[in-house]
Design a protein around this motif. Structure first.
Motif, PDB file in Angstrom:
ATOM      1  N   ASP A   8     -47.173  29.611 -46.548  1.00 49.71           N
ATOM      2  CA  ASP A   8     -45.815  29.364 -46.072  1.00 49.71           C
ATOM      3  C   ASP A   8     -45.644  29.610 -44.576  1.00 49.71           C
ATOM      4  OD1 ASP A   8     -45.059  28.700 -48.638  1.00 49.71           O
ATOM      5  OD2 ASP A   8     -44.337  30.713 -49.115  1.00 49.71           O
ATOM      6  N   ILE A   9     -46.624  30.207 -43.936  1.00 48.15           N
ATOM      7  CA  ILE A   9     -46.512  30.544 -42.517  1.00 48.15           C
ATOM      8  C   ILE A   9     -46.729  29.300 -41.665  1.00 48.15           C
ATOM      9  CG2 ILE A   9     -47.487  31.884 -40.615  1.00 48.15           C
ATOM     10  CD1 ILE A   9     -48.227  34.031 -42.699  1.00 48.15           C
ATOM     11  N   VAL A  10     -45.725  29.014 -40.851  1.00 52.05           N
ATOM     12  CA  VAL A  10     -45.812  27.894 -39.919  1.00 52.05           C
ATOM     13  C   VAL A  10     -46.422  28.382 -38.606  1.00 52.05           C
ATOM     14  CG1 VAL A  10     -44.474  26.197 -38.609  1.00 52.05           C
ATOM     15  CG2 VAL A  10     -43.826  26.749 -40.961  1.00 52.05           C
ATOM     16  N   GLY A  11     -46.030  29.582 -38.173  1.00 54.31           N
ATOM     17  CA  GLY A  11     -46.568  30.104 -36.924  1.00 54.31           C
ATOM     18  C   GLY A  11     -46.179  31.546 -36.676  1.00 54.31           C
ATOM     19  N   LEU A  12     -46.975  32.205 -35.834  1.00 50.49           N
ATOM     20  CA  LEU A  12     -46.724  33.568 -35.370  1.00 50.49           C
ATOM     21  C   LEU A  12     -46.462  33.469 -33.870  1.00 50.49           C
ATOM     22  CD1 LEU A  12     -49.822  35.261 -37.047  1.00 50.49           C
ATOM     23  CD2 LEU A  12     -47.504  35.228 -37.943  1.00 50.49           C
ATOM     24  N   PHE A  13     -45.367  34.085 -33.417  1.00 53.84           N
ATOM     25  CA  PHE A  13     -44.972  33.914 -32.027  1.00 53.84           C
ATOM     26  C   PHE A  13     -44.634  35.249 -31.383  1.00 53.84           C
ATOM     27  CE2 PHE A  13     -43.873  30.182 -34.470  1.00 53.84           C
ATOM     28  CZ  PHE A  13     -44.421  29.163 -33.714  1.00 53.84           C
ATOM     29  N   ASP A  14     -45.121  35.448 -30.169  1.00 57.18           N
ATOM     30  CA  ASP A  14     -44.825  36.645 -29.393  1.00 57.18           C
ATOM     31  C   ASP A  14     -43.425  36.503 -28.807  1.00 57.18           C
ATOM     32  OD1 ASP A  14     -44.885  37.898 -26.441  1.00 57.18           O
ATOM     33  OD2 ASP A  14     -46.164  39.079 -27.784  1.00 57.18           O
ATOM     34  N   LEU A  15     -42.555  37.474 -29.050  1.00 55.12           N
ATOM     35  CA  LEU A  15     -41.175  37.374 -28.581  1.00 55.12           C
ATOM     36  C   LEU A  15     -41.074  37.424 -27.062  1.00 55.12           C
ATOM     37  CD1 LEU A  15     -39.110  39.369 -31.192  1.00 55.12           C
ATOM     38  CD2 LEU A  15     -38.704  37.048 -30.454  1.00 55.12           C
ATOM     39  N   ASP A  16     -41.888  38.236 -26.394  1.00 52.42           N
ATOM     40  CA  ASP A  16     -41.821  38.319 -24.932  1.00 52.42           C
ATOM     41  C   ASP A  16     -42.148  36.982 -24.278  1.00 52.42           C
ATOM     42  OD1 ASP A  16     -41.032  40.963 -24.829  1.00 52.42           O
ATOM     43  OD2 ASP A  16     -43.078  41.721 -24.674  1.00 52.42           O
ATOM     44  N   ASN A  17     -43.163  36.326 -24.769  1.00 45.82           N
ATOM     45  CA  ASN A  17     -43.590  35.054 -24.164  1.00 45.82           C
ATOM     46  C   ASN A  17     -42.702  33.881 -24.544  1.00 45.82           C
ATOM     47  OD1 ASN A  17     -45.765  36.241 -22.869  1.00 45.82           O
ATOM     48  ND2 ASN A  17     -47.125  35.911 -24.597  1.00 45.82           N
ATOM     49  N   THR A  18     -42.299  33.812 -25.792  1.00 45.33           N
ATOM     50  CA  THR A  18     -41.588  32.615 -26.254  1.00 45.33           C
ATOM     51  C   THR A  18     -40.105  32.619 -25.905  1.00 45.33           C
ATOM     52  OG1 THR A  18     -41.266  33.600 -28.420  1.00 45.33           O
ATOM     53  CG2 THR A  18     -43.173  32.156 -28.144  1.00 45.33           C
ATOM     54  N   THR A  19     -39.492  33.781 -25.776  1.00 45.23           N
ATOM     55  CA  THR A  19     -38.051  33.799 -25.498  1.00 45.23           C
ATOM     56  C   THR A  19     -37.735  33.509 -24.042  1.00 45.23           C
ATOM     57  OG1 THR A  19     -38.115  36.212 -25.336  1.00 45.23           O
ATOM     58  CG2 THR A  19     -37.389  35.258 -27.439  1.00 45.23           C
ATOM     59  N   SER A  20     -38.751  33.298 -23.217  1.00 41.64           N
ATOM     60  CA  SER A  20     -38.486  32.862 -21.845  1.00 41.64           C
ATOM     61  C   SER A  20     -38.025  31.399 -21.839  1.00 41.64           C
ATOM     62  CB  SER A  20     -39.720  33.053 -20.963  1.00 41.64           C
ATOM     63  OG  SER A  20     -40.790  32.284 -21.454  1.00 41.64           O
ATOM     64  N   SER A  21     -38.292  30.685 -22.914  1.00 40.13           N
ATOM     65  CA  SER A  21     -37.859  29.293 -23.044  1.00 40.13           C
ATOM     66  C   SER A  21     -36.442  29.237 -23.617  1.00 40.13           C
ATOM     67  CB  SER A  21     -38.809  28.535 -23.968  1.00 40.13           C
ATOM     68  OG  SER A  21     -38.232  27.309 -24.361  1.00 40.13           O
ATOM     69  N   HIS A  22     -35.591  28.469 -22.979  1.00 38.23           N
ATOM     70  CA  HIS A  22     -34.219  28.334 -23.476  1.00 38.23           C
ATOM     71  C   HIS A  22     -34.196  27.650 -24.850  1.00 38.23           C
ATOM     72  CE1 HIS A  22     -34.645  24.275 -21.830  1.00 38.23           C
ATOM     73  NE2 HIS A  22     -33.594  23.930 -22.552  1.00 38.23           N
ATOM     74  N   LEU A  23     -35.168  26.794 -25.121  1.00 39.48           N
ATOM     75  CA  LEU A  23     -35.212  26.117 -26.421  1.00 39.48           C
ATOM     76  C   LEU A  23     -35.508  27.108 -27.554  1.00 39.48           C
ATOM     77  CD1 LEU A  23     -37.136  22.874 -25.441  1.00 39.48           C
ATOM     78  CD2 LEU A  23     -34.699  23.124 -25.905  1.00 39.48           C
ATOM     79  N   THR A  24     -36.412  28.030 -27.312  1.00 40.93           N
ATOM     80  CA  THR A  24     -36.714  29.043 -28.324  1.00 40.93           C
ATOM     81  C   THR A  24     -35.516  29.955 -28.542  1.00 40.93           C
ATOM     82  OG1 THR A  24     -39.040  29.003 -27.673  1.00 40.93           O
ATOM     83  CG2 THR A  24     -38.312  30.873 -28.993  1.00 40.93           C
TER      84      THR A  24
END
Length: 87
Positions: free
Chosen positions: A15-31
């Motif tokens: 069921d896992i689509v992806g694992l994402f680091d919050l520090d890196n990914t939240t720099s994007s406004h889309l995330t």
């Protein structure tokens, strides 16, 4: 197989689509917009006692995916997935 995300929460590997680091990914406004929308829709589950370090995107049989916030780093989650550890 299952992945332990913290606080007795486990998800199936399939069921896992992806694992994402919050520090890196939240720099994007889309995330940020995606996470805000998921939270408004009640699709965010916080399994963290502390500040979350990662989020795990998991598919469901119906509807949009769930987001799990974990205090574990992506590296720790990947090690658990590889070792199938439930520590």
């Amino acid at each position: 197989m299952y992945l332990h995300l913290g606080q007795n929460v486990v998800v199936a590997h399939r069921d896992i689509v992806g694992l994402f680091d919050l520090d890196n990914t939240t720099s994007s406004h889309l995330t940020r917009k995606f996470l805000e929308r998921a939270e408004k829709e009640g699709r965010v589950i916080n399994v963290s006692d502390d500040l979350p370090r990662a989020f795990v995107l998991c598919r469901r049989e119906q509807g949009p995916p769930m987001v799990y916030l974990s205090q574990l780093s992506v590296a720790a989650l990947l090690r658990r997935a590889e070792n199938n550890s439930f520590e």
